[in-house]
Write a protein that holds these residues in place. Structure first.
Motif, short mmCIF file in Angstrom:
data_model
loop_
_atom_site.label_atom_id
_atom_site.label_comp_id
_atom_site.label_asym_id
_atom_site.label_seq_id
_atom_site.Cartn_x
_atom_site.Cartn_y
_atom_site.Cartn_z
N ASP A 69 0.83 -1.20 0.00
CA ASP A 69 0.00 0.00 0.00
C ASP A 69 0.87 1.26 0.00
O ASP A 69 0.55 2.24 -0.69
N VAL A 70 1.94 1.23 0.77
CA VAL A 70 2.86 2.39 0.80
C VAL A 70 3.45 2.62 -0.58
O VAL A 70 3.49 3.75 -1.08
N THR A 71 3.91 1.54 -1.22
CA THR A 71 4.50 1.66 -2.56
C THR A 71 3.50 2.26 -3.54
O THR A 71 3.83 3.16 -4.33
N ARG A 72 2.25 1.78 -3.49
CA ARG A 72 1.23 2.28 -4.40
C ARG A 72 0.95 3.77 -4.16
O ARG A 72 0.88 4.56 -5.10
N GLU A 73 0.80 4.15 -2.90
CA GLU A 73 0.49 5.54 -2.58
C GLU A 73 1.66 6.47 -2.89
O GLU A 73 1.45 7.60 -3.34
N VAL A 74 2.87 6.01 -2.64
CA VAL A 74 4.05 6.83 -2.95
C VAL A 74 4.11 7.12 -4.45
O VAL A 74 4.35 8.25 -4.88
N ARG A 75 3.88 6.09 -5.25
CA ARG A 75 3.88 6.29 -6.72
C ARG A 75 2.80 7.28 -7.13
O ARG A 75 3.03 8.15 -7.98
N LYS A 76 1.63 7.14 -6.53
CA LYS A 76 0.51 8.02 -6.89
C LYS A 76 0.81 9.47 -6.54
O LYS A 76 0.58 10.38 -7.35
N GLY A 80 1.96 13.18 -9.09
CA GLY A 80 1.28 14.46 -9.11
C GLY A 80 2.12 15.64 -8.70
O GLY A 80 1.69 16.79 -8.86
N ILE A 81 3.33 15.39 -8.16
CA ILE A 81 4.12 16.53 -7.65
C ILE A 81 5.51 16.66 -8.27
O ILE A 81 6.13 17.72 -8.16
N VAL A 82 6.03 15.61 -8.92
CA VAL A 82 7.35 15.71 -9.55
C VAL A 82 7.32 15.03 -10.91
O VAL A 82 6.43 14.22 -11.21
N SER A 83 8.30 15.34 -11.73
CA SER A 83 8.47 14.66 -13.01
C SER A 83 9.91 14.19 -13.12
O SER A 83 10.79 14.65 -12.38
N THR A 85 12.07 14.85 -15.24
CA THR A 85 13.00 15.89 -15.69
C THR A 85 13.30 16.93 -14.61
O THR A 85 14.16 17.79 -14.81
N ASP A 86 12.61 16.89 -13.50
CA ASP A 86 12.87 17.84 -12.42
C ASP A 86 14.26 17.64 -11.84
O ASP A 86 14.78 16.51 -11.78
N SER A 87 14.86 18.71 -11.38
CA SER A 87 16.15 18.61 -10.69
C SER A 87 15.95 17.93 -9.35
O SER A 87 14.84 17.88 -8.81
N ALA A 88 17.04 17.39 -8.80
CA ALA A 88 16.97 16.77 -7.48
C ALA A 88 16.50 17.78 -6.45
O ALA A 88 15.72 17.46 -5.54
N GLU A 89 16.97 19.01 -6.57
CA GLU A 89 16.57 20.08 -5.66
C GLU A 89 15.06 20.30 -5.68
O GLU A 89 14.41 20.43 -4.63
N LYS A 90 14.49 20.30 -6.87
CA LYS A 90 13.05 20.52 -7.01
C LYS A 90 12.28 19.33 -6.47
O LYS A 90 11.22 19.50 -5.84
N LYS A 91 12.77 18.13 -6.68
CA LYS A 91 12.10 16.93 -6.17
C LYS A 91 12.08 16.92 -4.64
O LYS A 91 11.04 16.65 -4.03
N VAL A 92 13.21 17.24 -4.04
CA VAL A 92 13.29 17.26 -2.58
C VAL A 92 12.33 18.29 -2.01
O VAL A 92 11.61 18.04 -1.04
N THR A 93 12.31 19.48 -2.62
CA THR A 93 11.43 20.55 -2.14
C THR A 93 9.97 20.15 -2.26
O THR A 93 9.17 20.39 -1.34
N ALA A 94 9.60 19.53 -3.36
CA ALA A 94 8.21 19.11 -3.57
C ALA A 94 7.79 18.05 -2.56
O ALA A 94 6.68 18.09 -2.00
N ILE A 95 8.67 17.09 -2.29
CA ILE A 95 8.37 16.03 -1.32
C ILE A 95 8.26 16.61 0.09
O ILE A 95 7.34 16.26 0.85
N TYR A 96 9.18 17.48 0.43
CA TYR A 96 9.15 18.15 1.74
C TYR A 96 7.84 18.90 1.93
O TYR A 96 7.17 18.78 2.97
N ASN A 97 7.44 19.67 0.93
CA ASN A 97 6.20 20.46 1.03
C ASN A 97 4.97 19.56 1.13
O ASN A 97 4.04 19.85 1.90
N LEU A 142 11.75 9.87 -1.32
CA LEU A 142 13.01 10.34 -1.89
C LEU A 142 13.70 9.22 -2.67
O LEU A 142 14.24 9.45 -3.76
N ASN A 143 13.69 8.02 -2.12
CA ASN A 143 14.28 6.88 -2.83
C ASN A 143 13.58 6.66 -4.17
O ASN A 143 14.23 6.45 -5.20
N ARG A 144 12.27 6.71 -4.14
CA ARG A 144 11.49 6.50 -5.37
C ARG A 144 11.78 7.59 -6.40
O ARG A 144 11.79 7.33 -7.60
N ALA A 145 12.06 8.80 -5.91
CA ALA A 145 12.37 9.92 -6.81
C ALA A 145 13.83 9.94 -7.24
O ALA A 145 14.24 10.81 -8.01
#
Length: 265
Positions: A69-76, A80-83, A85-97, A142-145
């Motif tokens: 369930d965690v894996t499914r929800e993390v992917r979902k 919706g919040i990262v792609s 092509t996003d930089s690592a910095e942008k991914k971290v910020t999006a996950i944090y927020n 973060l691992n998934r991203a």
């Protein structure tokens, strides 16, 4: 699972168990932060020694279905919040927020894992967690991203002191602290950020890490009288780790660098 020994001498089998079995378990837990903190430490594990085999029964805070369930929800959520092509910095910020804004904080003062609140499952499925649940979910996301990160354990100074967990993320060769639980608890304060903190930034917030760092980190952190004063807190808490039986998961890199936005592609 079961481990079978070909050694027929009972005393030599016991010696093999002491020299191989326990070091193997400790090594696995040191190298996998998520597994280390999912493992129910209080009960350790059940091991029944028979003539030629060990039968081990490990206990975890979550079961296999919950982890799926965690894996499914993390992917979902990530979709919706990262792609890609996003930089690592942008991914971290999006996950944090996202974690800060979508997971309610639950105190760990009573039963620290009631309602799965110390797990990534509690954080992303039930949408409520304590600091360990926040850190576990951040680790999974973060691992998934594709962002390297570790789970760090420490204390918030106070009377009494409070156990705390957060993450260490790598960006462009440097490491920074990321504390989503504290971000949630200080969400109404625009001047209180817990994103991309250095070691000194963390000490200034009266948070000290009990997870082992590489000793060379100290040389880059303790460069001013102010930093040495802050570090007194850390030295005082080294004894706390022994009292709480909190052995660190091996040496970890330090977050000595100061963060500069936009410097990481």
């Amino acid at each position: 699972f079961t481990i079978t020994f070909s050694q027929q001498d009972r005393f030599k089998r016991v010696s093999l168990i002491n020299k191989l079995w326990m070091p193997m378990i400790k090594k696995i837990l040191r190298e996998n932060d998520y597994l280390r903190y999912s493992f129910i430490r209080k009960g350790k594990y059940m091991a029944r020694i028979h003539d030629y085999r060990i039968e081990a029964d490990f206990k975890y805070h979550t079961d296999q279905e919950q982890e799926r369930d965690v894996t499914r929800e993390v992917r979902k959520v990530l979709a919706g919040i990262v792609s890609e092509t996003d930089s690592a910095e942008k991914k971290v910020t999006a996950i944090y927020n996202w974690i800060r804004d979508n997971v309610a904080y639950e105190s760990a003062m009573d039963d620290k894992c009631a309602d799965d609140k110390c797990t990534a499952y509690g954080a992303i499925v039930n949408r409520k967690a304590n600091c360990m649940g926040y850190a576990a979910l951040a680790h999974r996301m973060l691992n998934r991203a594709g962002v390297e990160n570790r789970i760090v354990f420490g204390m918030i100074a106070g009377s009494p002191a409070t156990p705390h967990a957060w993450n260490l993320v790598q960006l462009c060769g440097n490491y920074f602290h990321l504390d989503t639980a504290s971000a949630r608890n200080n969400r109404g304060n625009p001047n209180s950020s817990f994103l991309f903190l250095s070691d000194l930034d963390l000490l200034r917030k009266n948070v000290v890490w009990l997870t082992d760092y590489d000793p060379s980190v100290l040389d880059t952190v303790l460069t001013t009288p102010e930093s040495r004063k802050q570090f007194k807190h850390y030295m005082e808490w080294l004894s706390v780790r022994d009292k709480l039986e909190l052995g660190g998961p091996g040496k970890m890199p330090g977050a000595a660098a100061r963060y500069q936005a936009g410097t990481c592609p």
